[in-house]
Design a protein around this motif. Structure first.
Motif, mmCIF file in Angstrom:
data_model
loop_
_atom_site.group_PDB
_atom_site.id
_atom_site.type_symbol
_atom_site.label_atom_id
_atom_site.label_comp_id
_atom_site.label_asym_id
_atom_site.label_seq_id
_atom_site.Cartn_x
_atom_site.Cartn_y
_atom_site.Cartn_z
ATOM 1 N N GLY A 1 24.685 80.469 -22.670
ATOM 2 C CA GLY A 1 26.108 80.702 -22.470
ATOM 3 C C GLY A 1 26.413 81.376 -21.142
ATOM 4 O O GLY A 1 25.654 82.227 -20.672
ATOM 5 N N PHE A 2 27.525 80.985 -20.520
ATOM 6 C CA PHE A 2 27.994 81.645 -19.305
ATOM 7 C C PHE A 2 28.553 83.028 -19.645
ATOM 8 O O PHE A 2 29.028 83.245 -20.770
ATOM 9 N N PRO A 3 28.536 83.952 -18.681
ATOM 10 C CA PRO A 3 29.133 85.279 -18.927
ATOM 11 C C PRO A 3 30.622 85.184 -19.276
ATOM 12 O O PRO A 3 31.125 85.950 -20.088
ATOM 13 N N GLU A 4 31.328 84.224 -18.643
ATOM 14 C CA GLU A 4 32.745 83.993 -18.906
ATOM 15 C C GLU A 4 32.977 82.487 -18.973
ATOM 16 O O GLU A 4 32.278 81.715 -18.313
ATOM 17 N N PRO A 5 33.977 82.033 -19.733
ATOM 18 C CA PRO A 5 34.278 80.604 -19.789
ATOM 19 C C PRO A 5 34.632 80.053 -18.405
ATOM 20 O O PRO A 5 35.244 80.740 -17.592
ATOM 21 N N CYS A 6 34.241 78.811 -18.158
ATOM 22 C CA CYS A 6 34.509 78.133 -16.894
ATOM 23 C C CYS A 6 35.321 76.877 -17.160
ATOM 24 O O CYS A 6 34.881 76.021 -17.919
ATOM 25 N N ASN A 7 36.477 76.777 -16.530
ATOM 26 C CA ASN A 7 37.343 75.629 -16.765
ATOM 27 C C ASN A 7 37.460 74.697 -15.566
ATOM 28 O O ASN A 7 38.122 73.663 -15.646
ATOM 29 N N THR A 8 36.814 75.059 -14.455
ATOM 30 C CA THR A 8 36.804 74.197 -13.280
ATOM 31 C C THR A 8 35.379 74.115 -12.749
ATOM 32 O O THR A 8 34.545 74.984 -13.022
ATOM 33 N N SER A 9 35.108 73.070 -11.966
ATOM 34 C CA SER A 9 33.770 72.938 -11.390
ATOM 35 C C SER A 9 33.472 74.076 -10.423
ATOM 36 O O SER A 9 32.318 74.487 -10.289
ATOM 37 N N THR A 10 34.493 74.613 -9.775
ATOM 38 C CA THR A 10 34.290 75.771 -8.890
ATOM 39 C C THR A 10 33.816 76.975 -9.681
ATOM 40 O O THR A 10 32.902 77.698 -9.259
ATOM 41 N N GLN A 11 34.409 77.200 -10.836
ATOM 42 C CA GLN A 11 33.994 78.323 -11.681
ATOM 43 C C GLN A 11 32.566 78.132 -12.192
ATOM 44 O O GLN A 11 31.807 79.092 -12.291
ATOM 45 N N VAL A 12 32.198 76.896 -12.501
ATOM 46 C CA VAL A 12 30.823 76.618 -12.915
ATOM 47 C C VAL A 12 29.862 76.947 -11.783
ATOM 48 O O VAL A 12 28.831 77.598 -11.992
ATOM 49 N N ARG A 13 30.181 76.497 -10.588
ATOM 50 C CA ARG A 13 29.328 76.765 -9.435
ATOM 51 C C ARG A 13 29.169 78.273 -9.216
ATOM 52 O O ARG A 13 28.057 78.762 -8.960
ATOM 53 N N GLU A 14 30.260 79.016 -9.333
ATOM 54 C CA GLU A 14 30.194 80.468 -9.161
ATOM 55 C C GLU A 14 29.328 81.115 -10.243
ATOM 56 O O GLU A 14 28.557 82.034 -9.962
ATOM 57 N N ALA A 15 29.430 80.631 -11.468
ATOM 58 C CA ALA A 15 28.619 81.176 -12.563
ATOM 59 C C ALA A 15 27.143 80.886 -12.343
ATOM 60 O O ALA A 15 26.286 81.754 -12.566
ATOM 61 N N LEU A 16 26.823 79.685 -11.894
ATOM 62 C CA LEU A 16 25.427 79.310 -11.655
ATOM 63 C C LEU A 16 24.829 80.115 -10.510
ATOM 64 O O LEU A 16 23.657 80.530 -10.570
ATOM 65 N N VAL A 17 25.618 80.369 -9.468
ATOM 66 C CA VAL A 17 25.146 81.193 -8.354
ATOM 67 C C VAL A 17 24.925 82.627 -8.815
ATOM 68 O O VAL A 17 23.912 83.271 -8.485
ATOM 69 N N LEU A 18 25.867 83.160 -9.591
ATOM 70 C CA LEU A 18 25.732 84.517 -10.127
ATOM 71 C C LEU A 18 24.452 84.666 -10.936
ATOM 72 O O LEU A 18 23.688 85.626 -10.769
ATOM 73 N N LEU A 19 24.172 83.692 -11.805
ATOM 74 C CA LEU A 19 22.976 83.741 -12.639
ATOM 75 C C LEU A 19 21.704 83.574 -11.811
ATOM 76 O O LEU A 19 20.672 84.168 -12.121
#
Length: 238
Positions: free
Chosen positions: A211-229
């Protein structure tokens, strides 16, 4: 409370990838018939299964589409102390070519070995349209939940593009996710799916959802989550 319960139930459905399918027996009227099926979730968040036309459960579903899928946490020592979900549904065979193509593209990523027997034998894709859910989160945590499914905003070309990019260019980041989450590292992991709440990895023959730390509703948010992790020293707490 119902939103939180639905989230826990959905996460269990995401984390697991096989369940016990109960159908109404055609050969023994009045008796339930249980079988084991692998599944992944489709673009609407419904369980997607690939079943043989000659299988008993397929004969049962053709006569009566009412069924349930029982999913429990894998590897639990005390099955009554952990989460489990009974997903009550009406099964529907996919017949439109576009729907079948989309289902195949998704299902093959999760279960690549299925492509050979799907093309060589008489197998069809079915989805389980939800009716109601019985979720038990442990002793005393018992709930009826009407709405669990959540549509995947990335299903289709966007998801494929992100998955391919991660596998081709960021294998080190994927290995880091595996290490952070304490998953088996006996074989290289491959990213196979992304949704608004997390990602699916395939390691050997097993699937794992993180699971992501926070929900992602755009591909930009997904990219930011993957970089953070990829930069994290431990898996972030929600």
């Amino acid at each position: 409370m119902s939103v939180e319960v639905a989230k826990h139930a959905r996460e269990l459905l995401l984390k697991e990838y096989r369940g016990a399918l109960a159908t109404h027996s055609k050969a023994m009227p009045g008796f339930p018939f249980g079988s084991v099926v692998p599944y992944c979730l489709d673009e609407q968040g419904r369980p997607l299964i690939l079943i043989s036309r000659i299988a008993q459960h397929t004969h049962n579903l053709r006569k009566d589409p009412k069924c349930s899928l029982m999913v429990g946490e894998r590897g639990a020592e005390d099955v009554q102390a952990v989460g489990r979900l009974t997903y009550l549904a009406n099964a529907e065979q996919l017949v439109e070519p576009v729907a079948i193509e989309a289902a195949a593209e998704r299902y093959y990523r999760y279960f690549p070995e299925s492509q050979s027997y799907h093309t060589a034998h008489d197998f069809d894709f079915w989805v389980l349209n939800p009716v109601r859910h019985r979720y038990i989160g442990g002793f005393g945590a018992i709930h009826w939940v009407d709405q669990v499914s959540l549509a995947n905003p990335f299903a289709g070309k966007v998801e494929v593009r992100m998955v391919d990019h991660m596998n081709e260019d960021h294998a080190n980041a994927i290995a880091h996710y595996v290490e952070l989450a304490g998953l088996p590292s006996t074989e290289p992991a491959k990213l196979v799916g992304l949704d608004s709440e997390g990602m699916h990895l395939r390691i050997g023959q097993s699937l794992y959802w993180l699971g992501f730390p926070e929900p992602c509703n755009t591909s930009t948010q997904v990219r930011e989550a993957l970089v953070l992790l990829a930069r994290a020293s431990e898996w972030p707490k929600k």
